[in-house]
Design a protein around this motif. Structure first.
Motif, mmCIF file in Angstrom:
data_model
loop_
_atom_site.group_PDB
_atom_site.id
_atom_site.type_symbol
_atom_site.label_atom_id
_atom_site.label_comp_id
_atom_site.label_asym_id
_atom_site.label_seq_id
_atom_site.Cartn_x
_atom_site.Cartn_y
_atom_site.Cartn_z
ATOM 1 N N GLN A 258 1.313 -1.360 0.462
ATOM 2 C CA GLN A 258 -0.164 0.182 -0.282
ATOM 3 C C GLN A 258 0.620 1.019 0.135
ATOM 4 O O GLN A 258 2.101 1.250 0.308
ATOM 5 N N VAL A 259 0.313 2.209 -0.461
ATOM 6 C CA VAL A 259 1.027 4.356 -0.326
ATOM 7 C C VAL A 259 0.178 4.431 0.160
ATOM 8 O O VAL A 259 -1.008 4.288 0.155
ATOM 9 N N TRP A 260 1.168 5.568 1.099
ATOM 10 C CA TRP A 260 0.266 7.004 1.037
ATOM 11 C C TRP A 260 1.175 7.699 1.391
ATOM 12 O O TRP A 260 2.495 7.656 0.973
ATOM 13 N N GLN A 261 0.628 9.480 1.544
ATOM 14 C CA GLN A 261 1.163 10.603 0.636
ATOM 15 C C GLN A 261 0.424 11.529 2.048
ATOM 16 O O GLN A 261 -0.510 11.368 1.512
ATOM 17 N N THR A 262 1.529 12.293 1.972
ATOM 18 C CA THR A 262 0.983 13.617 3.119
ATOM 19 C C THR A 262 0.272 14.510 1.873
ATOM 20 O O THR A 262 0.318 14.707 1.048
ATOM 21 N N SER A 263 -0.385 15.278 1.974
ATOM 22 C CA SER A 263 -1.466 16.150 2.032
ATOM 23 C C SER A 263 -0.724 17.366 0.631
ATOM 24 O O SER A 263 -1.416 17.041 -0.890
ATOM 25 N N GLY A 264 0.074 17.095 0.822
ATOM 26 C CA GLY A 264 0.795 18.543 0.086
ATOM 27 C C GLY A 264 1.940 17.609 -0.617
ATOM 28 O O GLY A 264 2.278 18.186 -1.282
ATOM 29 N N PHE A 265 1.443 16.707 -1.079
ATOM 30 C CA PHE A 265 2.782 15.679 -1.511
ATOM 31 C C PHE A 265 2.827 15.982 -2.849
ATOM 32 O O PHE A 265 3.433 15.700 -4.326
#
Lengths: 159, 244
Positions: free
Chosen positions: B230-237
């Motif tokens: 799974q991947v995730w990123q912060t909102s401003g990435f």
């Protein structure tokens, strides 16, 4: 360093310097051999000794098979704590078309595992980086300073 | 373990010009940093200070600067960044990015408006790589060797990735003493590499909780891959994602 990381520089033109935090002065000059159309060129002009290494990746026989427009660039021997590492690039139209490992440590089972798994992976990453038109790769990977050092020296002098 | 640092100065290279002397100075700087800060050298200031052989006042003044910065990162991260990752004094988690950032600043001071300095996958990009051409940095996919997870692009930014190394030292969760295991890799993007790199180390040690922590930091964004892919990123990435 706490982390073991890989950097492969995909852009080629701009590399102007290289160093290792634990520097070992390279002992072998960079050599370049140009391919001539059709007929193979077999002079490596490198003073390094090629070593047969385990694994399925191609070893140091590439220069003999150059086709038109290809150039072989041999990196400096990078001395690592495990032993010397040397790689060669085959370049065509400013693009890496092949990477071969000429020399790598083969003293232990672990070295051989590195040869079978790590070097093909690094070669794959080198070509991936180039295909993606990227300037660098950020990521954790194998201890690869020797590979990178030799690769970088070939890039610095050849492209 | 050695680390290779490369300098990419496209403008100087394409014009076959540039300031070779500054590259020599940058090289000397990095060797000096290694000699002074390496925990693997018995005679480095870090080793001697760490075992109590010399007081801080007798060390290079940069050590006090580094220790202050490390203390700041440690406080901001709730102790997930530490200068004692293996029990003994070792500020490498900050020093590497700091040294590379400084090397990049030396090139800027010498007149380069666009360059990148890459220390084993931790990268400081300055300016553009060329007119209208932002820098492009691939993030390695930790689960698919040889593949990239994505490409980040921009001007004046730093990228650092922490992950599980196949061999050698793991990043340890300082609160448990166990290797951090919640993520396969975590990348932080920020303006300057010293803190960006240290924050990547801290956030990786936090595991999944690192997401909210980086979200709370002004000027830093994160991208992570979990052990399950799974991947995730912060909102401003997304501002750093390559559009093409």
């Amino acid at each position: 360093m706490r982390r073991v990381v890989l950097a492969v520089t995909g852009t080629i033109a701009g590399l102007v310097a290289l160093l290792s935090f634990k520097s070992h002065d390279p002992t072998t000059p960079v050599a370049a051999t140009s391919g001539t159309g059709g007929s193979s060129t077999s002079s490596t002009s490198s003073s390094s000794s090629s070593t047969t290494v385990p694994g399925e990746f191609p070893t140091g026989s590439a220069v003999g098979g150059l086709t038109a427009g290809e150039t072989a660039i041999t990196g400096k021997v990078a001395d690592t704590v495990y032993g010397p590492v040397q790689i060669r690039l085959i370049v065509k139209s400013h693009k890496i078309v092949k990477v071969t490992v000429l020399e790598q440590p083969t003293n232990t089972i672990h070295d051989i595992q590195i040869g079978e798994f790590a070097f093909p992976r690094l070669i794959s990453e080198t070509l991936t980086a180039q295909d993606a038109k990227i300037d660098a790769v950020s990521g954790a990977s194998y201890t690869s300073a020797g590979y990178i050092s030799s690769l970088q020296s070939a890039l610095d002098h050849g492209l | 373990m050695g680390t290779v640092v490369s300098f990419d100065v496209p403008d100087w290279a394409s014009r076959d010009s540039g300031d070779g002397a500054v590259l020599d100075r940058a090289r000397q700087w990095l060797h000096w940093v290694d000699a002074t800060f390496s925990p693997y050298r018995d005679d480095s200031d870090v080793s001697r200070f760490g075992r109590g052989s010399i007081p801080l006042a007798e060390c290079a003044p940069e050590l006090a600067e580094v220790m202050a910065a490390c203390a700041d990162v440690s406080a901001r991260s709730g102790g997930y960044f530490t200068t004692r990752p293996g029990g003994r004094f070792d500020p490498s988690g900050y020093v590497k990015g700091w040294a590379i950032e400084r090397a990049a600043a030396m090139l800027t001071a010498a007149g380069s408006a666009g360059h990148s300095v890459n220390g084993g996958g931790d990268i400081q990009c300055v300016g553009d790589r060329g007119p209208g051409q932002p820098w492009r940095v691939g993030i390695a996919d930790p689960l698919r060797p040889g593949s990239l997870a994505l490409v980040v692009t921009g001007q004046d930014f730093a990228v650092a990735t922490s992950g599980i190394a196949e061999r050698g030292a793991h990043i340890v969760n300082p609160h448990t003493g166990q290797p951090a295991a919640g993520l396969a890799s975590l990348t932080v993007v920020g303006a300057r590499l010293a803190t960006t790199d240290a924050y990547a180390t801290a956030a990786f040690a936090m595991g999944p909780a690192g997401r909210d922590w980086v979200e709370s930091l002004d000027g830093y964004e994160a991208f992570a891959v979990t052990p399950g892919g799974q991947v995730w990123q912060t909102s401003g990435f997304r501002a750093y994602l390559a559009s093409a």
